[in-house]
Scaffold this motif. Structure first.
Motif, PDB file in Angstrom:
ATOM      1  N   UNK A 131      21.804 -23.260   1.896  1.00 40.30           N
ATOM      2  CA  UNK A 131      20.855 -22.148   1.823  1.00 40.30           C
ATOM      3  C   UNK A 131      21.295 -21.054   0.848  1.00 40.30           C
ATOM      4  N   UNK A 132      22.594 -20.927   0.626  1.00 37.87           N
ATOM      5  CA  UNK A 132      23.116 -19.835  -0.210  1.00 37.87           C
ATOM      6  C   UNK A 132      23.003 -20.183  -1.698  1.00 37.87           C
ATOM      7  N   UNK A 133      22.259 -19.390  -2.487  1.00 39.51           N
ATOM      8  CA  UNK A 133      22.117 -19.699  -3.914  1.00 39.51           C
ATOM      9  C   UNK A 133      23.368 -19.395  -4.720  1.00 39.51           C
ATOM     10  N   UNK A 134      24.351 -18.736  -4.105  1.00 38.34           N
ATOM     11  CA  UNK A 134      25.572 -18.363  -4.826  1.00 38.34           C
ATOM     12  C   UNK A 134      26.797 -19.170  -4.395  1.00 38.34           C
ATOM     13  N   UNK A 135      26.615 -20.120  -3.519  1.00 36.09           N
ATOM     14  CA  UNK A 135      27.715 -21.004  -3.137  1.00 36.09           C
ATOM     15  C   UNK A 135      28.834 -20.321  -2.377  1.00 36.09           C
ATOM     16  N   UNK A 136      28.511 -19.285  -1.605  1.00 37.13           N
ATOM     17  CA  UNK A 136      29.559 -18.545  -0.893  1.00 37.13           C
ATOM     18  C   UNK A 136      30.192 -19.319   0.264  1.00 37.13           C
ATOM     19  N   UNK A 137      29.411 -19.984   1.131  1.00 38.97           N
ATOM     20  CA  UNK A 137      30.041 -20.735   2.232  1.00 38.97           C
ATOM     21  C   UNK A 137      30.834 -21.935   1.702  1.00 38.97           C
ATOM     22  N   UNK A 138      32.014 -22.142   2.271  1.00 39.61           N
ATOM     23  CA  UNK A 138      32.914 -23.219   1.842  1.00 39.61           C
ATOM     24  C   UNK A 138      33.135 -24.185   3.007  1.00 39.61           C
ATOM     25  N   UNK A 139      32.937 -25.469   2.760  1.00 37.77           N
ATOM     26  CA  UNK A 139      33.146 -26.473   3.795  1.00 37.77           C
ATOM     27  C   UNK A 139      34.577 -26.973   3.756  1.00 37.77           C
ATOM     28  N   UNK A 140      35.222 -27.000   4.933  1.00 36.83           N
ATOM     29  CA  UNK A 140      36.593 -27.481   5.064  1.00 36.83           C
ATOM     30  C   UNK A 140      36.559 -28.891   5.653  1.00 36.83           C
ATOM     31  N   UNK A 141      36.878 -29.867   4.816  1.00 32.69           N
ATOM     32  CA  UNK A 141      36.810 -31.274   5.238  1.00 32.69           C
ATOM     33  C   UNK A 141      37.687 -31.542   6.461  1.00 32.69           C
ATOM     34  N   UNK A 142      38.919 -31.030   6.442  1.00 34.91           N
ATOM     35  CA  UNK A 142      39.870 -31.341   7.518  1.00 34.91           C
ATOM     36  C   UNK A 142      39.419 -30.803   8.867  1.00 34.91           C
ATOM     37  N   UNK A 143      38.748 -29.646   8.847  1.00 33.03           N
ATOM     38  CA  UNK A 143      38.324 -29.001  10.095  1.00 33.03           C
ATOM     39  C   UNK A 143      36.847 -29.240  10.415  1.00 33.03           C
ATOM     40  N   UNK A 144      36.101 -29.733   9.416  1.00 32.06           N
ATOM     41  CA  UNK A 144      34.658 -29.960   9.563  1.00 32.06           C
ATOM     42  C   UNK A 144      33.913 -28.692   9.973  1.00 32.06           C
ATOM     43  N   UNK A 145      34.302 -27.556   9.358  1.00 31.15           N
ATOM     44  CA  UNK A 145      33.617 -26.287   9.587  1.00 31.15           C
ATOM     45  C   UNK A 145      33.410 -25.593   8.245  1.00 31.15           C
ATOM     46  N   UNK A 146      32.567 -24.565   8.277  1.00 31.55           N
ATOM     47  CA  UNK A 146      32.300 -23.755   7.098  1.00 31.55           C
ATOM     48  C   UNK A 146      32.833 -22.343   7.337  1.00 31.55           C
ATOM     49  N   UNK A 147      33.395 -21.754   6.293  1.00 28.35           N
ATOM     50  CA  UNK A 147      33.828 -20.357   6.370  1.00 28.35           C
ATOM     51  C   UNK A 147      33.622 -19.727   5.001  1.00 28.35           C
ATOM     52  N   UNK A 148      33.838 -18.419   4.907  1.00 31.52           N
ATOM     53  CA  UNK A 148      33.579 -17.726   3.649  1.00 31.52           C
ATOM     54  C   UNK A 148      34.204 -16.334   3.675  1.00 31.52           C
ATOM     55  N   UNK A 149      34.020 -15.603   2.584  1.00 32.39           N
ATOM     56  CA  UNK A 149      34.483 -14.215   2.494  1.00 32.39           C
ATOM     57  C   UNK A 149      33.968 -13.411   3.682  1.00 32.39           C
ATOM     58  N   UNK A 150      34.889 -12.733   4.364  1.00 27.94           N
ATOM     59  CA  UNK A 150      34.504 -11.867   5.488  1.00 27.94           C
ATOM     60  C   UNK A 150      34.775 -10.397   5.181  1.00 27.94           C
TER      61      UNK A 150
END
Length: 202
Positions: free
Chosen positions: A107-126
């Motif tokens: 959904x983010x047009x700027x690619x902010x959320x990052x998917x972590x393969x090892x943890x199978x979760x998404x995180x980003x700048x907080x």
């Protein structure tokens, strides 16, 4: 309600990536997972002038991260309500509630959320929420050797830097999401088209 945002002077940024490294260090991110990225953007051409070729080129760097949008596109698509905005307008992902569905990422047009393969979760700048809540500056701001970056309430930043704007190339337009990031455009590049030079890094 306060709405925090970022400011960058593209004329002062030297593309050193100190902001990116400080963010990565603070977040303890793995290789390839970058909450803050620095995009190298360039364009122009060589023109013949008499017997000589004269450069008419431009090049600048664009530090970018989550824009902590007023109307974040990532928030309503999350099926577990893991994404929320706090009292300062910071968009935060609760990784304990994340199921790694990628919807916020898409959904983010700027690619902010990052998917972590090892943890199978998404995180980003907080927005370095823990540091800011304790009275400090986001790590990226303190790391910039050129003092090209600033932060604060977005309305105050707009007053402090009246020539700043969003979007700037090559960042996508704001549409109706209300991104809270503004940039002083590079003086040699306004209105000129270029290309991203480091796509493999971002």
């Amino acid at each position: 309600m306060t709405q925090y945002g970022f400011y960058v002077d593209l004329n002062a940024c030297i593309g050193c990536k100190a902001c990116q490294m400080a963010c990565k260090d603070r977040a303890q991110n793995e290789v390839g997972a970058n909450w803050r990225r620095v995009i190298d953007y360039a364009g122009g051409e060589w023109r013949k002038q008499g017997e000589a070729w004269v450069p008419d080129l431009f090049s600048y760097s664009v530090p970018t991260a989550c824009h902590h949008c007023s109307n974040p596109p990532c928030l309503p698509v999350c099926p577990t309500a893991a994404i929320e905005k706090d009292e300062n307008g910071i968009v935060v992902i609760n990784v304990d509630e994340c199921i790694g569905c990628h919807l916020c990422e898409w959904a983010c047009p700027w690619g902010a959320p990052v998917f972590y393969e090892a943890l199978a979760v998404v995180d980003k700048c907080d927005f370095c929420k823990d540091i800011v809540d304790a009275g400090g500056n986001p790590a990226c701001i303190d790391a910039c050797p050129m003092r090209a970056m600033d932060w604060g309430d977005i309305e105050e930043l707009k007053v402090r830097y009246p020539d700043a704007q969003f979007p700037v190339a090559p960042l996508a337009g704001p549409e109706d999401f209300g991104p809270n990031a503004i940039y002083t455009p590079h003086t040699q590049a306004e209105g000129r088209e270029g290309e991203i030079l480091n796509t493999e890094e971002i």
